[in-house]
Design a protein around this motif. Sequence first.
Motif, mmCIF file in Angstrom:
data_model
loop_
_atom_site.group_PDB
_atom_site.id
_atom_site.type_symbol
_atom_site.label_atom_id
_atom_site.label_comp_id
_atom_site.label_asym_id
_atom_site.label_seq_id
_atom_site.Cartn_x
_atom_site.Cartn_y
_atom_site.Cartn_z
ATOM 1 N N VAL A 627 1.527 -110.809 -16.407
ATOM 2 C CA VAL A 627 0.502 -111.508 -17.199
ATOM 3 C C VAL A 627 -0.876 -111.298 -16.583
ATOM 4 O O VAL A 627 -1.855 -111.023 -17.285
ATOM 5 N N VAL A 628 -0.951 -111.429 -15.258
ATOM 6 C CA VAL A 628 -2.236 -111.231 -14.566
ATOM 7 C C VAL A 628 -2.715 -109.803 -14.736
ATOM 8 O O VAL A 628 -3.909 -109.550 -14.973
ATOM 9 N N LEU A 629 -1.792 -108.845 -14.652
ATOM 10 C CA LEU A 629 -2.161 -107.440 -14.800
ATOM 11 C C LEU A 629 -2.705 -107.159 -16.199
ATOM 12 O O LEU A 629 -3.704 -106.446 -16.362
ATOM 13 N N ILE A 630 -2.058 -107.734 -17.212
ATOM 14 C CA ILE A 630 -2.524 -107.550 -18.594
ATOM 15 C C ILE A 630 -3.876 -108.220 -18.798
ATOM 16 O O ILE A 630 -4.775 -107.673 -19.444
ATOM 17 N N LEU A 631 -4.035 -109.406 -18.218
ATOM 18 C CA LEU A 631 -5.259 -110.175 -18.431
ATOM 19 C C LEU A 631 -6.452 -109.571 -17.701
ATOM 20 O O LEU A 631 -7.551 -109.486 -18.243
ATOM 21 N N PHE A 632 -6.244 -109.109 -16.448
ATOM 22 C CA PHE A 632 -7.357 -108.642 -15.622
ATOM 23 C C PHE A 632 -7.361 -107.132 -15.395
ATOM 24 O O PHE A 632 -8.343 -106.599 -14.872
ATOM 25 N N ARG A 633 -6.259 -106.487 -15.730
ATOM 26 C CA ARG A 633 -6.155 -105.028 -15.581
ATOM 27 C C ARG A 633 -6.497 -104.598 -14.158
ATOM 28 O O ARG A 633 -7.246 -103.643 -13.929
ATOM 29 N N SER A 634 -5.932 -105.337 -13.194
ATOM 30 C CA SER A 634 -6.250 -105.064 -11.790
ATOM 31 C C SER A 634 -5.058 -105.415 -10.923
ATOM 32 O O SER A 634 -4.553 -106.548 -10.975
ATOM 33 N N ILE A 635 -4.605 -104.442 -10.107
ATOM 34 C CA ILE A 635 -3.529 -104.699 -9.158
ATOM 35 C C ILE A 635 -3.993 -105.708 -8.113
ATOM 36 O O ILE A 635 -3.234 -106.568 -7.658
ATOM 37 N N ARG A 636 -5.276 -105.601 -7.748
ATOM 38 C CA ARG A 636 -5.826 -106.519 -6.760
ATOM 39 C C ARG A 636 -5.758 -107.958 -7.267
ATOM 40 O O ARG A 636 -5.480 -108.886 -6.504
#
Length: 808
Positions: A627-636
């Motif tokens: 979900v975080v990856l989809i929302l922010f498009r960042s591995i960090r």
Amino acid sequence: MWSKLTLFNIKHRRILILLLAAITVFMGWHARNVEMTYDFAQVVSPDDPDMVYFQQFKKTFGEDGNVLVLGLQDSSVYKLGNFNELRALTDTLAKVQGVNGVLSVTKLIKLEKDTSNQSFRASPIFKQAPQSQAELDSLMRVVNQQEFYKGQLISPTTGATLLALTMDPKFLNSSKREGVMKVILGHAERFQQKTGIRMHYAGLPYVRATMTTKVAGEMKLFVALTVVMMAITLFLFFRTWAAVVFPILIVLIVVVWCIGSMVLMGYKINLLTGLIPSIIIVIGIPNCTYLLSRYHYDYRKSGNQVLAMTRVVSKIGLVTLMNNTTTAIGFVVFCFTNIAILFQFGAVATINIFVAFLVSFILIPIVFTILPPPTPKQLEHLDATPLTKLLEFFEHLVLERRGTVYLAALAMVALSIGGILKVKSVSYMVDDLPKDSSVNSDLKFFEQHFNGVMPLEIVVNTGSKRGIMKLKNLEKIDRFEKFLRTQPVLTTPVSIVTFLKASTQAFYNDNPDYYRLPDNSEKNFILSYLAHSQGKGGGMDSKLIRSFTDSTGQSARISLKIADIGSRNLDTLLSNQIRPQIKQIFNGTGMDVKLTGTTILFTKGNEYLINSLKESLVIAFVLVGLVVLILFRSIRAVFFTLLPNFVTLLLTGGIMGYFGIPLKPSTALIFSIALGIDGDNSIHLLAKFRQELAANGHRVKAAISTTLSEAGTSMIYTSIVLFLGFSVFAFSEFGGTKALGLLMSASLLITNFSNLILLPSLLVTFEHGKDENINESFIQHFDHTYHEEDDDAEINLRRIPLQKKLDS
């Protein structure tokens, strides 16, 4: 999109309110049919080999957990008057609908040899009520000669006795169970009043009935306590009854939908699903709190209710949906298991978390644009001084004392690992009830006088038809049963062997010295008597023998009871005592011995459930990260979200270890749920930080400062609401539910450290500000949905005159 949806809701408010009311009435109509259950077997997958075998066992031999026992220890019961009262109680209980039969000392039968017909007949010892004390004493001497019943109905050491009621499975597995139990306990209570002899109750039917009654009572209690707690919290936050009444009304609507959905999905309320209504209230209120606090903030800036509400939904709609999605992940992971009780809990909770989001985002804009605008006094909470000072302290730690923060985090993690190493995995059949509860005290009575009442079954398969009647096989079983009698936590076993021993005793005119297996010279005579006995009037009932052997005579059932010694001790008993003895006695004989029964399945189910919950936690981490990856498009961003929450879970696990809270299904649930809820705060703060980073020219410290001052307020509000909401579970009688409340509350306090101190510290340390490659298109999109100064041109201002109509 979000602003258009808000204006649509406001414009068509009457239709939407009527629609929601109609759905609520529909759900309420179905909710009235909800049933309670407490099924031990629900924790095991139906495809599990042991569960498949247990189902086959029940088809062959019948239920193992349908016996209710009433026990007493009082020598006055053998006085004529009290004995006849016990006889009357036995007769009365046998007539209760839902009771298939009653076995008690007043109704004991003995085998008598009928030499003329070369058969045995079953003859009642008490053919009629004794008329004198002398007659009673004489008959009791006959009772004490029946070796078959020693350790079963009469304790040979203490003289305690019991009544064993066989319950009809049709009643036992339906909502009629509580009614039948109430009638039985009512008759027993009247016996106590007449005789002054205390009765004790145990057996799975009693445990299940007691548990379901308590679950129903606690569900109502928790809903009431949660509503009161949330009402007080909302009033302290907003200082207006409108901000109390309508959010509470909204979550109560969702509770009705929640219970109605259980019925529509064919589920019953159990120890886990009984918590969902309260959890939904606790999770649903923050949606309302978040909306109202942001609405008050924007109304103070714009002075226009519709404009303020539209701006708010436009800003936080997507983020709140993502937050609810993260919360739902903590529950939806349970749907990946093949365990009915977990799947139902996860499915119902997940669906209704999104229902709570939907209903609140429809009704809050409608209601609060109809109501009068907030007064200046009602907006004072936006400038709460203590909260401002706390956030300033957090900012100081993050910007000036990050080394101290990291050292404190490392020290707490190290301390927590020490606590985690102390956590033990153990569960009991009546695990969640207090040790001083009547159920536990009565259970101790039966364990003291009869070694226990929990069912344990052993099936011996001889490998050939009628192999069970071969003397060498019977002798092996007898040897095994002698070993079982040496175990202090097991009752005297009952099997075809004990039945044949009783037959041998009857063959020798009821001489207790002949309570043994027949030898080669006696076997044919005794088996011939048994064959002539079955099916004759007054003779032996073939069902009695069939309950110990299968129809082919190939397999024999050894039925016994065990004390509620806990999963760890039971596993030790089975692995180190019983199974090695089985191997020693039956190896090389071609006979196969299997352990089964509700107790075995319950213990295995708990281990299986805990392992499934560990897998669910891993899945939850993956899904939250996705979900975080989809929302922010960042591995960090994934790293920044998961690391603080991993620290929170470690600290929570440490608390479990240091406070002696065992790992069991009810406490293992906490970690996935906590990850989902705590992940909301991480996403909330990270989203605001990303937006502020773009707005402040990629200056990290400036972005952190603004983020803490603005997002920190709503995060602390949300944590307080959740903390107080989950704390009501501490009032539970169930140990697991109490632990769930305490640990969730602790987790929510810890998450403030993790997400308002540790996470911002990580951002300041590892974010590179201007050097970082940030997806500008996404920041613009996110800024549109979240930024406070978003362009009002996106909102169709020509539709704002709705405000005049609403005010009029």
